[in-house]
Design an enzyme around this catalytic site. Structure first.
Site, mmCIF file in Angstrom:
data_model
loop_
_atom_site.group_PDB
_atom_site.id
_atom_site.type_symbol
_atom_site.label_atom_id
_atom_site.label_comp_id
_atom_site.label_asym_id
_atom_site.label_seq_id
_atom_site.Cartn_x
_atom_site.Cartn_y
_atom_site.Cartn_z
ATOM 1 C CB ALA A 123 -0.896 0.005 1.237
ATOM 2 C CG ASP A 124 0.101 4.639 -2.583
ATOM 3 O OD1 ASP A 124 -1.000 4.616 -2.002
ATOM 4 O OD2 ASP A 124 0.228 4.967 -3.777
ATOM 5 C CB SER A 125 0.625 7.857 1.912
ATOM 6 O OG SER A 125 0.761 8.555 0.695
ATOM 7 C CG ASP A 131 -3.020 2.024 -1.970
ATOM 8 O OD1 ASP A 131 -3.975 2.193 -2.738
ATOM 9 O OD2 ASP A 131 -1.894 1.677 -2.342
#
Ligand SMILES: NC(=O)c1ccc[n+]([C@@H]2O[C@H](COP(=O)([O-])OP(=O)(O)OC[C@H]3O[C@@H](n4cnc5c(N)ncnc54)[C@H](O)[C@@H]3O)[C@@H](O)[C@H]2O)c1
Lengths: 77, 247
Positions: free
Chosen positions: A34-36, A38
């Site tokens: 996940a990125d921020s 997400d």
């Protein structure tokens, strides 16, 4: 459906990962890619699904599957 | 060429002036234009005109300053169409006066409609665009937000704010293939500029290299370009459309 199952289902759907990857220890960013954005989307999905508000300070701590489940269980009890 | 067929486009302040021209142009490209505006008569007239010409538009009477109402409305639009493709933040007002005598309420009002309204709509649409991993946001700023103008401190601040908001939003959303740009019009012939005296219009026109005021369609054409894949490598930018007034 119990909370744990529902949470895992949301994670699979939102992060586009396999069910088998969503173990309790899995970290959203490190293990599930996940990125921020997400993680924000994930929190918003939990809020919507369980009809609660998750304050930012709380959200910051929900970094693994287990922590999310634990928090949501305690909120919904 | 622009491929905007069946796109769902929301235009704030889309019932009149530049916003209406944008609404109309998108509808003519085959999109479904959705107007958010406060002026019910203007909304009805705008929708009817587009309808009568055989294109598609609908309107909602909603205030862009109302965060909750805006969220609800975008939710409703998404539920109805299953997607939202393009947002044009165009709603804007002026309340001019020299800073020394500017009323606090005039400062607040302009910042709230122009800047906070843009934030409200951008935030409301963001969850749908991020999910779709596709979409475009276009913010209507103004060259006043770049060069300032005596008597328009509130307006200039709101438009400069929109330009900065555009850049931050472009950075946040780029990872999801969402492009965000602003357009900075110069002097465009609308109700907003009809308020100006002939003298002022004359003196401005003299300063414009193309020596005329712009038309709402000039702005709408740029909007179509920025909304289409023709501009797929442009994000975070502010494009001036002012006859060369500032370079
Ligand atoms: N006309 C110009 O020369 C010029 C130049 C630079 C930038 N702009 C910008 O272009 C945009 C459109 O300007 P215009 O000249 O067409 O103005 P306009 O006054 O003709 O139209 C503005 C529209 O926004 C609507 N609106 C106002 N407040 C609203 C609110 N709170 N919620 C929803 N709708 C609201 C109005 O009802 C109207 O339909 C504005 O953002 C303006 O700042 C205009």
């Amino acid at each position: 459906m119990n909370i744990e199952q529902k949470v895992k289902e949301i994670i699979v759907e939102e992060l586009g990962v396999e069910e088998s990857e969503v173990t309790n220890e899995a970290n959203f960013i490190e293990d599930l890619g996940a990125d921020s954005l997400d993680t924000v989307e994930l929190i918003m999905c939990f809020e919507e699904e369980f009809d609660i508000e998750i304050p930012d300070e709380e959200a910051e701590n929900l970094v693994t599957v287990a922590k999310a489940i634990e928090f949501l269980k305690s909120e919904l009890d | 060429m622009y491929n905007l067929e069946d796109k769902i486009v929301v235009v704030t302040g889309g019932a009149r002036g530049i916003g209406f021209s944008i609404t109309q142009k998108f509808a003519k490209q085959g999109a479904i234009s959705i107007i958010l505006d406060l002026d019910q008569d203007a909304i009805d007239k705008a929708v009817k005109e587009i309808d009568d010409a055989g294109y598609r538009a609908l309107g909602y009477n909603t205030d862009v300053t109302n965060n909750k109402a805006i969220k609800k409305l975008f939710n409703k639009i998404y539920d109805e169409f299953g997607k939202i493709d393009i947002l044009v933040n165009n709603a804007g007002i002026t309340k001019d006066g020299l800073l020394m005598k500017m009323k606090e309420e005039d400062w607040d009002k302009v910042i709230t409609v122009n800047l906070k309204g843009t934030y409200n709509c951008t935030q409301a649409i963001s969850r749908y665009l991020l999910k779709q991993r596709e979409g475009v946001i276009i913010n209507i700023a103004s060259i006043i937000g770049i060069m300032g103008n005596a008597g328009q401190a509130n307006y200039a601040a709101s438009k400069g704010g929109i330009i900065a908001l555009t850049k931050s939003t472009a950075k946040e959303f780029a990872a999801r293939n969402i492009r965000v740009n602003s357009i900075a019009p110069g002097f465009i012939k609308t109700k907003m500029t009809d308020k100006l005296s002939d003298e002022i219009i004359d003196s401005y026109s003299k300063a414009i290299p193309l020596s005329r005021m712009g038309l709402p369609e000039d702005v709408a054409n740029l909007c179509i370009f920025l909304a289409s894949d023709q501009s797929s490598y442009i994000t975070g930018q502010t494009i001036n459309i002012d006859g060369g007034l500032i370079m």
